[in-house]
Design an enzyme around this catalytic site. Structure first.
Site, PDB file in Angstrom:
ATOM      1  NE  ARG A  95      63.628  44.067   9.971  1.00  0.00           N
ATOM      2  CZ  ARG A  95      63.243  42.961  10.584  1.00  0.00           C
ATOM      3  NH1 ARG A  95      61.981  42.735  10.817  1.00  0.00           N
ATOM      4  NH2 ARG A  95      64.142  42.073  10.958  1.00  0.00           N
ATOM      5  N   GLY A 171      61.281  37.507   4.234  1.00  0.00           N
ATOM      6  CA  GLY A 171      61.670  38.906   4.148  1.00  0.00           C
ATOM      7  C   GLY A 171      62.940  39.297   4.879  1.00  0.00           C
ATOM      8  CG  ASP A 172      65.733  39.961   8.422  1.00  0.00           C
ATOM      9  OD1 ASP A 172      66.751  40.077   7.713  1.00  0.00           O
ATOM     10  OD2 ASP A 172      65.714  40.253   9.627  1.00  0.00           O
ATOM     11  CG  LEU A 173      65.210  32.832   4.961  1.00  0.00           C
ATOM     12  CD1 LEU A 173      64.537  32.538   6.277  1.00  0.00           C
ATOM     13  CD2 LEU A 173      64.525  32.101   3.828  1.00  0.00           C
TER      14      LEU A 173
END
Length: 266
Positions: A95, A171-173
């Protein structure tokens, strides 16, 4: 019994996750998707365990409607971190920091997303040898188009009518962060990289790794907050960033997928 989480980035990374969970949970009062409860204790994040349930059409539709309302709760600017975050977000090798930009900085989605979430990952892929020179240049051409706002599109209707026209996204689904459960929103969300962004980013991530009953989720979302024309055609573009993250972490076929998407965009 709670789930205990640690992170390579230590307490700072866990604190950012806790801030993201709390920020997303604010939308629950207006019908947003249920968010896992967590508390930070030293170097450990304790997340309340979710009672699982089967994926059903009813739960999928509830998830779609509630996700639309979560996104519509809005954010101050593209790539902004949760307001209570102590510092920009960075953890491990997957990230990148969120943009430390002032409110109202005027950057459009593509410019902010390219700068904070895509270009840094391409550069790290190239530096680590996960992408060779030609492939990296191909991807960067697509990123240049993104930064020039060539792929910008209207937000879903409820987000577009919000104060900043910026979605509050998980955001990280990917599917592993959606825990089907017997709650009013059909599922509980965990492990966010919460930030301001484009709602279609979350929807594309749901599609990338095959969320069960996805079409039911998307149809209910679109009914509650109509999506802009052409949103399905934009899914591969929105999947470029997670494919690059997986390229950095794992290489292999993810690099081929990322380059193929970039080639179509460049």
């Amino acid at each position: 019994m709670d789930v205990e989480k640690t992170a390579p980035g230590g307490r700072a990374a866990l604190a950012m996750e806790a801030a993201g969970l709390a920020w997303l949970a604010e939308a629950e009062a207006d019908g947003g998707t249920r968010i896992a409860r967590a508390r930070l204790e030293g170097e450990v994040l304790r997340v309340v365990r979710v009672q699982p349930a089967a994926a059903t059409d009813a739960r999928a539709e509830a998830l779609g409607r509630s996700l639309a309302l979560l996104h519509a709760s809005g954010a101050a600017w593209h790539s902004c971190p949760p307001p209570s975050a102590a510092a920009p977000f960075e953890v491990g090798s997957s990230r990148t920091p969120l943009a430390p930009a002032p409110v109202g900085d005027g950057r459009r989605w593509g410019e902010a997303w390219a700068a904070t979430a895509v270009r840094p990952i391409v550069e790290r892929c190239a530096a680590s040898g996960r992408l060779d020179g030609d492939d990296a240049r191909t991807v960067l051409r697509a990123v240049d188009r993104m930064a020039a706002s060539d792929f910008d599109a209207p937000q879903p209707a409820l987000v577009a009518s919000s104060a900043h026209d910026v979605a509050r996204i998980h955001g990280d689904l990917w599917s592993g962060n959606v825990l089907w459960s017997d709650v009013d929103t059909g599922a509980v969300l965990i492990d966010p990289h919460a930030q301001g962004g484009h709602a279609e980013t979350d929807l594309a991530m749901l599609a990338l790794f095959g969320l069960p009953r996805l079409e039911r989720v998307l149809a209910a979302y679109d009914e509650r907050s109509p999506l802009a024309d052409g949103w399905r055609e934009r899914i591969p573009m929105q999947q470029l960033q997670p494919l690059l993250v997986h390229t950095l972490l794992f290489g292999g076929g993810y690099a081929e997928q990322a380059v193929a998407v970039a080639r179509a965009l460049a």
